[in-house]
Design an enzyme around this catalytic site. Structure first.
Site, PDB file in Angstrom:
ATOM      1  N   GLN A   1      -9.144   8.273  12.138  1.00 29.33           N
ATOM      2  CA  GLN A   1      -9.532   9.349  10.796  1.00 29.33           C
ATOM      3  C   GLN A   1      -9.212  10.736  11.283  1.00 29.33           C
ATOM      4  O   GLN A   1      -9.154  11.073  12.213  1.00 29.33           O
ATOM      5  CB  GLN A   1     -11.016   9.079  10.384  1.00 29.33           C
ATOM      6  CG  GLN A   1     -11.242   7.708   9.925  1.00 29.33           C
ATOM      7  CD  GLN A   1     -10.500   7.595   8.481  1.00 29.33           C
ATOM      8  OE1 GLN A   1     -10.862   8.217   7.534  1.00 29.33           O
ATOM      9  NE2 GLN A   1      -9.674   6.663   8.558  1.00 29.33           N
TER      10      GLN A   1
ATOM     11  N   GLN B   1     -12.428   1.526  10.118  1.00 25.91           N
ATOM     12  CA  GLN B   1     -12.672   2.596  10.883  1.00 25.91           C
ATOM     13  C   GLN B   1     -13.958   3.307  10.558  1.00 25.91           C
ATOM     14  O   GLN B   1     -14.554   3.265   9.710  1.00 25.91           O
ATOM     15  CB  GLN B   1     -11.450   3.753  10.513  1.00 25.91           C
ATOM     16  CG  GLN B   1     -10.183   2.822  10.311  1.00 25.91           C
ATOM     17  CD  GLN B   1      -9.587   3.463   8.776  1.00 25.91           C
ATOM     18  OE1 GLN B   1      -9.039   4.416   8.804  1.00 25.91           O
ATOM     19  NE2 GLN B   1      -9.257   2.371   8.274  1.00 25.91           N
TER      20      GLN B   1
ATOM     21  N   ASP C   1      -1.054  14.207   5.266  1.00 25.96           N
ATOM     22  CA  ASP C   1      -2.255  13.417   5.947  1.00 25.96           C
ATOM     23  C   ASP C   1      -1.902  11.958   6.751  1.00 25.96           C
ATOM     24  O   ASP C   1      -1.044  11.422   6.446  1.00 25.96           O
ATOM     25  CB  ASP C   1      -3.292  12.937   4.728  1.00 25.96           C
ATOM     26  CG  ASP C   1      -2.839  11.865   3.857  1.00 25.96           C
ATOM     27  OD1 ASP C   1      -1.683  12.286   3.270  1.00 25.96           O
ATOM     28  OD2 ASP C   1      -3.577  10.797   3.759  1.00 25.96           O
TER      29      ASP C   1
ATOM     30  N   HIS D   1       0.632  -1.435  -0.130  1.00 22.56           N
ATOM     31  CA  HIS D   1      -0.155   0.027   0.200  1.00 22.56           C
ATOM     32  C   HIS D   1       0.817   1.124   0.018  1.00 22.56           C
ATOM     33  O   HIS D   1       0.580   2.172  -0.465  1.00 22.56           O
ATOM     34  CB  HIS D   1      -1.144  -0.139   1.216  1.00 22.56           C
ATOM     35  CG  HIS D   1      -1.966   0.992   1.120  1.00 22.56           C
ATOM     36  ND1 HIS D   1      -3.236   0.701   0.844  1.00 22.56           N
ATOM     37  CD2 HIS D   1      -2.042   2.387   1.566  1.00 22.56           C
ATOM     38  CE1 HIS D   1      -3.882   1.812   0.916  1.00 22.56           C
ATOM     39  NE2 HIS D   1      -3.107   2.932   1.313  1.00 22.56           N
TER      40      HIS D   1
ATOM     41  N   HIS E   1     -10.506   2.108  -1.700  1.00 21.37           N
ATOM     42  CA  HIS E   1     -10.727   1.515  -0.131  1.00 21.37           C
ATOM     43  C   HIS E   1     -11.754   0.256  -0.081  1.00 21.37           C
ATOM     44  O   HIS E   1     -12.545   0.059   0.196  1.00 21.37           O
ATOM     45  CB  HIS E   1     -11.845   2.590   0.738  1.00 21.37           C
ATOM     46  CG  HIS E   1     -10.756   2.804   1.960  1.00 21.37           C
ATOM     47  ND1 HIS E   1     -11.923   3.132   2.995  1.00 21.37           N
ATOM     48  CD2 HIS E   1      -9.769   2.855   2.420  1.00 21.37           C
ATOM     49  CE1 HIS E   1     -11.047   3.247   4.197  1.00 21.37           C
ATOM     50  NE2 HIS E   1      -9.747   3.153   3.814  1.00 21.37           N
TER      51      HIS E   1
ATOM     52  N   ASP F   1      -5.905  13.777   0.727  1.00 18.44           N
ATOM     53  CA  ASP F   1      -4.846  14.040   0.031  1.00 18.44           C
ATOM     54  C   ASP F   1      -4.703  15.309  -0.569  1.00 18.44           C
ATOM     55  O   ASP F   1      -3.605  15.670  -0.481  1.00 18.44           O
ATOM     56  CB  ASP F   1      -5.194  12.800  -1.097  1.00 18.44           C
ATOM     57  CG  ASP F   1      -4.669  11.447  -0.582  1.00 18.44           C
ATOM     58  OD1 ASP F   1      -3.859  11.348   0.270  1.00 18.44           O
ATOM     59  OD2 ASP F   1      -5.288  10.356  -0.835  1.00 18.44           O
TER      60      ASP F   1
ATOM     61  N   HIS G   1     -10.965  -3.306   0.471  1.00 18.14           N
ATOM     62  CA  HIS G   1     -11.110  -4.253   1.626  1.00 18.14           C
ATOM     63  C   HIS G   1     -11.962  -3.725   2.883  1.00 18.14           C
ATOM     64  O   HIS G   1     -12.798  -4.562   3.232  1.00 18.14           O
ATOM     65  CB  HIS G   1      -9.842  -4.850   2.033  1.00 18.14           C
ATOM     66  CG  HIS G   1      -9.116  -5.528   1.069  1.00 18.14           C
ATOM     67  ND1 HIS G   1      -7.871  -6.260   1.202  1.00 18.14           N
ATOM     68  CD2 HIS G   1      -9.564  -5.998  -0.042  1.00 18.14           C
ATOM     69  CE1 HIS G   1      -7.707  -6.829   0.192  1.00 18.14           C
ATOM     70  NE2 HIS G   1      -8.608  -6.948  -0.730  1.00 18.14           N
TER      71      HIS G   1
ATOM     72  N   ASP H   1      -4.333   6.994 -12.901  1.00 12.16           N
ATOM     73  CA  ASP H   1      -4.309   5.630 -13.011  1.00 12.16           C
ATOM     74  C   ASP H   1      -4.729   5.002 -11.867  1.00 12.16           C
ATOM     75  O   ASP H   1      -4.338   5.545 -10.837  1.00 12.16           O
ATOM     76  CB  ASP H   1      -3.391   4.893 -13.699  1.00 12.16           C
ATOM     77  CG  ASP H   1      -2.134   5.282 -12.662  1.00 12.16           C
ATOM     78  OD1 ASP H   1      -1.632   6.326 -12.847  1.00 12.16           O
ATOM     79  OD2 ASP H   1      -1.612   4.299 -12.071  1.00 12.16           O
TER      80      ASP H   1
ATOM     81  N   GLY I   1      -1.651   8.406  -9.260  1.00 14.15           N
ATOM     82  CA  GLY I   1      -2.012   7.205  -9.492  1.00 14.15           C
ATOM     83  C   GLY I   1      -2.131   6.424  -8.361  1.00 14.15           C
ATOM     84  O   GLY I   1      -1.655   6.798  -7.142  1.00 14.15           O
TER      85      GLY I   1
ATOM     86  N   GLU J   1      -4.807   4.031  12.615  1.00 14.53           N
ATOM     87  CA  GLU J   1      -5.436   4.680  11.388  1.00 14.53           C
ATOM     88  C   GLU J   1      -6.578   5.594  11.527  1.00 14.53           C
ATOM     89  O   GLU J   1      -7.375   5.799  11.007  1.00 14.53           O
ATOM     90  CB  GLU J   1      -5.323   3.916  10.182  1.00 14.53           C
ATOM     91  CG  GLU J   1      -4.045   3.301  10.003  1.00 14.53           C
ATOM     92  CD  GLU J   1      -4.153   2.203   8.635  1.00 14.53           C
ATOM     93  OE1 GLU J   1      -5.254   1.983   8.214  1.00 14.53           O
ATOM     94  OE2 GLU J   1      -3.039   1.837   8.412  1.00 14.53           O
TER      95      GLU J   1
END
Lengths: 264, 952
Positions: free
Chosen positions: B515, B443, B471, B225, B288, B310, B290, B703, B740, B513
């Protein structure tokens, strides 16, 4: 000497139509300031320094508990005196979408009073059970004392975008009083002016109510978004029908600013 | 004292939530349910008295017009035929209502509140079998990943668990191969043996074992990732070695095109292009997948929440102005009995995902303006959720500055145990146990927290209060600080990070993680001003460390050094693995069926296929007009319900300059050849931009590869082919890639079998439009206008909807003509620029037939077409082929008779022809090659077929 019109666009956590609402007021000649409610509560800014209070759309405090409720309570518990005085001074208050929900839940609409204001009507979950963004037709009530809609005739078209916009009065008596005093400013209608079945009445509002004013006509709350129909390119069918001179929401802001110029 | 309050709808008022739940139970096929009543439950814990609690109920919790409440009592009916079930969040899951309820109660002047929890109670009337009850809970009432049914008396508030510090070392030095793999697996590190050995070697040289937080940091930094190690690694493909596939295809084309308006590409959190003299726009699309498979609502909402951060974390921060979303699901009518264990039904996933995007995007006040949805059985166990965000920022704020001595400040949400191992989890395959072992990876978002962060960060940016921003996405603080401080080094004190609740270990704090968190680097002399600004709008901002200059990442917890890593090893120590890739063209049987005499029924069936059918049900739930810049909406036409090719909006309200957003994706073509699938996706994204009046003058693309397990050579081979097409086509079209993302390992294990998704490449397009008043919509405008088909139609029906009707894939996949296509785009752009085009629609799924039908019913007008006039360079000689071919680079264009000559001049030298005209009579009539009518359909009937499937 022309009066310089000052509009306060009230922000809180989750307000999100604040920038375009301020833009709308500026485009018709008002100064417009985005002010966070904390600054009013802390006394850094005073409502008295403004002529028009605009509460924009959004999801204040996430609309947790119910739409507009927490900001409405904040106005009641923290700013009631200032708001009451502002209204008594003959100034204007406009609530759009979430702002309308705030006005209703604070008691300011339809009574015009926030201190001890009792909630007489509500805006609750749409009959469709979901958030919907769509353009609707509104018929203006020529009998209304509302100062924001002067000169608007017949039908206008604006978008709605909400999940909780169904107008419900606490009783038939409340509705009758609103009707008799001309406090129902806009009603949803069909495209040809006919009775609006869903989706023309997009939320199931009783008596097709889309907007209310207080008995003085100086407080207006509406579910549709006039700030989303300022530019001719906002119209959903401008590529078919051509570009008009201006959007049909502009008059509402212009009327407010002109009222202030003439009367304050 | 704990008060329990129930709020319900007064008799005589509708309760849409109860109705929806009743509908969901009905869909399960469970018999005996007569009615459903719904009650919102609040638990208030505090030292205030009952009178205060009653005030809270009356003044805050109920709407006096429509609702009623009971304090420490139940509402509604009880009895033997009523089954009461209450659903609460699991311990540790953040209740999004808590924060605002706390504020509201404090506003009332009530002190002594210690906690707020909410729950939902359903009173279900009917004769329900015991075994059906758990089915109803699992499938209609609760999501077991984050929620639990509770009984009266069950604990709602949990004691604080104090964390006792203990430094944990992982015994790596002495471990053999099996032990290394065990450590990776049991720690959910998803590192392979070679990577584990590299870590072992590194610590052998240091003469010590790593601590747990060091190992976690490395695993997260090296995860697929975060590092894209497959696409940046070595790939042995058909006998030769590709060194860094991304760099040699996607990044390379951008370098070679070298557009001066590309301001920041492939290095920041999103790609940035010039908008005008003053501003830049940036665009990022993320997956996103999974998390959305396990908890569709939370997965999708945090997906959109994450991608908004982002652009916000790009340069010095962009203001988010538009969202996009593209999904892939199993078919909504997929038989329940065929569902693999542990998998949610596609319809439930879709509804949850849409609601998640809706609630987050709408609350953030960002219009969701463009998207699409694909359905295929291979997505049943592994849906895809792509979320995109566009931001705008001043051009002089595109670059960050990393300066030693600057304070590291975490801004926004608090850190909890949510999302532990998201980065590594998203890099692995899903299994039917995924729901059990990985639920920590799901989350819950709180959009209002993020909105407050955006509001204050934009002010801080404009006042120059920080020099860098990023972020906290996958990998949390570990990734944010680790990446941004790579060149300097950093010292972080984990005990200073604000927590949602006690009990987190230092490692959990580092990799959480949670938010709505951003990290900024603040110069020491601006620190006070920055912290005061955030505080003024109730946004939490906390100094957790500073940039050091020694290129080490040092982590402390209450004064103890718990991690000390060399940035060089962390970022460049990952061993490059060689992966094998192969691809060979599959042979699909060619369908063999006679040409039907009447093509109307086929047209109806394609229009009502899940992929083509109207997505109005989804679109209207998104606020696509907030921020007031909407120019071309996702739904257009005489009744505002036709499918727009792309969205146009004005990010600055004082200007008629705009941006166009579009997307291209067609995984079905990949079953024949991923090369042409990728080429078609780029062509589709570009032609949608052209169709609405845009041009490729300033058109950037993104992409997003979602693929199966690329450790398997055939999966990786198909990806290589797609990437090669990305280079070839983007080069020819002059459309640089600016950003991408890849999401690999999209496979689902069921009954020992691994089901891969079809390799799915999404191409997203962002184009700048100098004057939005030149926009063209796709709805037919006026009877008597002429209809031109622009582009070459070939017998390219491989992977088409028409072949799918006949149960076939075929082999004749649509290709693109790299020389001809850009000329067609430019000619049509020129015609639109001269206002010669009244409507235009790109030809994609379902070809000419679908495009013509959509244009007709969107405009409320009819059309007559003659297939004998269709330009076809390969001499296609079947009417059905011509009507349903999915050849690329084609448009159906409406031209006023007066403009005919000028239009023909603009298109001179290209394949195009007049094939019909617009009619008043609301019928679509198509004349076939033999002169007979092959389609003669009422447009309102066609529209009904198109709208019916998603009338939910």
């Amino acid at each position: 000497m022309a009066h310089s019109v000052r509009t306060i666009v009230l922000r809180a956590a989750g307000s999100n139509c604040d920038v375009e609402t301020a833009f709308a007021f500026e485009s018709v000649g008002s100064k417009a300031e985005l002010v966070h409610i904390n600054r009013l509560v802390r006394g850094e800014v005073r409502l008295a320094d403004y002529d028009i209070l605009a509460i924009p759309g959004g999801f204040t405090y996430g609309d947790d508990i119910s739409a507009g409720k927490i900001l409405a309570n904040e106005l009641r518990y923290k700013l009631a005196d200032q708001v009451e005085q502002f209204h008594q001074d003959g100034k204007l208050i406009l609530g759009i979408c979430n702002g309308f929900q705030v006005l209703v839940k604070s008691g300011l609409l339809p009574s015009g009073h926030i201190r001890d204001g009792k909630q007489q009507v509500t805006l609750t979950a749409n009959d469709s059970g979901k958030f919907e963004d769509r353009w609707v037709y509104l018929e203006v009530n020529p009998e209304s004392p509302c100062v924001f809609t002067r000169g608007i005739e017949g039908r206008i078209t604006l978008p709605v975008a909400h999940a909780e916009g169904k107008f419900v009065p606490a009783s038939d008596g409340v509705l009758k009083e609103l009707q008799s005093k001309g406090q129902i400013v806009f009603r949803y209608v069909g495209p040809e002016g006919q009775f609006p079945a869903y989706p023309w009445n997009p939320n199931g509002s009783v008596d097709n109510v889309a907007a209310l004013c207080d008995p003085t006509g100086r407080i207006l709350g509406m579910m549709p978004h006039p700030e989303r129909h300022l530019d001719p390119t906002h119209h959903p069918r401008w590529t078919r029908e051509g570009l008009h001179a201006e959007g049909q929401g502009v008059a509402i802001f212009r009327n407010a600013v002109e009222y202030v110029r003439r009367h304050l | 004292m704990i008060y329990r309050i129930e709020v319900g709808t007064k008799p005589g008022f509708r309760d849409p939530h109860a109705e929806e739940v009743h509908g969901a139970i009905r869909e399960l096929g469970v018999p005996g349910v007569q009615s459903v009543a719904f009650f919102r439950v609040y638990y208030l814990k505090g030292t205030f008295d009952r009178k205060a609690a009653e005030r809270i109920v009356q003044e805050l919790l109920i709407d006096p017009v429509t609702q009623e409440a009971a304090l420490d009592a139940k509402l509604g009916e009880e009895g033997p035929d009523i089954w009461s079930v209450e659903i609460a969040y699991k311990p540790g899951v953040m209740d999004p209502v808590e924060e605002s309820a706390r504020k509201a109660i404090s506003d009332m002047g009530i002190r002594g509140l210690e906690g707020v929890k909410t729950a939902r109670r359903y009173a279900i009337r009917g004769n329900i079998l015991e075994q059906d009850k758990s089915l109803i809970i699992d499938k209609a009432l609760a999501n077991r990943v984050i929620e639990r049914p509770i009984q009266p008396g069950d604990r709602i508030f949990f004691e604080k668990i104090e964390y006792q510090f203990k430094l944990i070392e992982v015994p790596l030095l002495s471990a053999g191969d099996d032990e290394l793999l065990r450590i990776s697996r049991e720690g959910q590190l998803f590192l392979n043996l070679e990577e584990m050995k590299a870590i072992q070697q590194h610590f052998k040289r240091l003469g010590r074992n790593p601590t747990d937080v060091e190992l976690e940091t490395i695993a997260q930094t090296w995860s697929e990732h975060c590092s894209h190690k497959t696409l940046r690694g070595l790939i042995e493909y058909n006998g030769h070695v590709i060194d860094n596939l991304l760099k040699s295809t996607i990044v390379r084309v951008t370098e070679e095109l070298d557009k001066p308006w590309c301001l920041s590409v492939f290095k920041d959190n999103s790609g940035v292009i010039e908008f005008d003299e003053q501003d830049a726009v940036c665009f990022k699309v993320e997956t996103h997948n999974h998390p959305s498979a396990l908890e569709p609502y939370g997965g999708a909402s945090t997906g959109i929440g994450g991608v908004i951060r982002d652009p916000l974390g790009t340069g010095l921060g962009a203001k988010p102005v538009a969202n996009t979303d593209v999904f892939a699901f199993g078919p909504p009518d997929y038989p329940r009995e065929k569902l693999p264990k542990g998998v949610l039904h596609p319809k439930r996933i879709m509804k949850g995902v849409v609601a998640g995007v809706r609630d987050y995007g709408n609350r953030m006040g960002i219009p969701t303006v463009n998207g699409s949805i694909f359905f295929d059985e291979r997505y049943v166990g592994n849906p895809l959720v792509y979320a995109g965000n566009v931001g705008i920022m001043p051009k002089d704020k595109v670059e960050k500055q990393i300066v030693v001595g600057d304070a590291i400040v975490v801004v926004g949400g608090r850190t909890g145990r949510d999302g532990i191992h998201g980065a590594t989890f998203s890099s692995g395959e899903l299994t039917s146990e995924s729901e059990e072992i990985s639920s920590g990876a799901v989350q819950i978002g709180n959009p209002i927290t993020e909105k407050k962060v955006v509001d204050t960060l934009m002010q801080a940016r404009d006042r120059g209060l920080y020099r860098a921003i990023t972020d906290c996405g996958a990998g949390g603080l570990s990734s944010a600080v680790g990446e941004l401080a790579e060149t300097t080094g950093a010292e972080v004190h984990l005990d200073r990070v604000p927590l949602k609740y006690e009990g987190l270990t230092y490692t959990e704090i580092w990799i959480s993680e949670a938010q709505e968190r951003m990290v900024i680097f603040v110069p020491p002399d601006k620190l006070d001003e920055a912290l005061a600004l955030f505080a003024s709008e109730d946004v939490e901002a906390t100094v957790i460390g500073h940039l050091t200059g020694d290129r080490r990442l040092r982590l402390y917890y209450k004064g103890h050094l718990v991690g000390d890593l060399d940035m060089e090893f962390l970022h460049h120590g990952l061993p490059r693995t060689v992966r094998r890739a192969t691809w060979s063209a599959p042979e699909h049987p060619e369908p063999d069926f006679p040409e039907p005499e009447d093509l109307g029924p086929s047209l109806h069936r394609i229009l009502s296929s899940w992929n083509v059918a109207s997505k109005e049900w989804v679109i209207r739930q998104y606020d696509h007009e907030v921020q007031g810049g909407s120019v071309l909406k996702p739904l257009v036409g005489a009744q505002d319900d036709g499918p727009s090719d792309a969205a146009i909006l004005r990010p600055r309200l004082d200007s008629y300059r705009g941006i166009i957003l579009a997307n291209g994706c067609n995984p079905k073509y990949g079953d024949i050849d991923p090369y042409w699938m990728a080429a078609s996706a780029i062509d589709e994204a570009v032609r949608q931009v052209i169709a609405v009046g845009g041009s490729r003058q300033r058109l950037a693309i993104l992409d997003n590869f979602s693929w199966g397990n690329t450790d398997k050579p055939d999966r990786l081979g198909s990806l290589v082919r797609a990437a090669q097409a990305c280079y070839d086509v983007a080069k020819a079209y002059g459309t640089p890639f600016i950003s991408g993302k890849d999401s690999l390992n999209n496979e689902f294990q069921a009954d020992g079998e691994s089901i891969a998704i079809p390799g799915t490449l999404l191409i997203s397009a962002l184009a700048v439009m100098p004057d939005v008043r030149k926009a063209v919509s796709m709805d037919l405008k006026r009877p008597g206008n002429l209809l031109y088909l622009v582009g070459d139609t070939k017998a390219e029906l491989g992977g088409s909807h028409y072949f799918a009707l006949h149960g076939a894939v075929g082999n004749s996949v649509p290709k693109v003509d790299l020389e001809l296509a850009p000329r067609i785009f430019d000619a049509l752009s020129s015609a639109c620029g001269q206002s010669l085009v009244r409507s235009c629609h790109d030809l994609s799924e379902g070809g000419l037939g679908v495009a013509a039908a959509e244009m007709a019913f969107a405009g409320g007008l009819g059309a007559k077409l003659d297939l004998r006039s269709v330009p076809t360079s390969d001499g296609t000689a079947r009417s059905d082929w011509l009507l349903f071919s999915e050849s690329n680079t084609r448009f159906l264009v409406e031209v006023e008779p007066d403009n005919e000559a000028a239009f023909c001049e603009a298109l001179a030298g290209l394949p195009f022809a007049k094939i019909g005209l617009v009619t008043t009579e609301p019928r679509l009539r198509v004349t076939g090659l033999d002169g007979r009518l092959v389609v003669d359909e009422d447009i309102y009937e066609l529209k009904r077929s198109w709208q019916e499937p998603f009338r939910w």
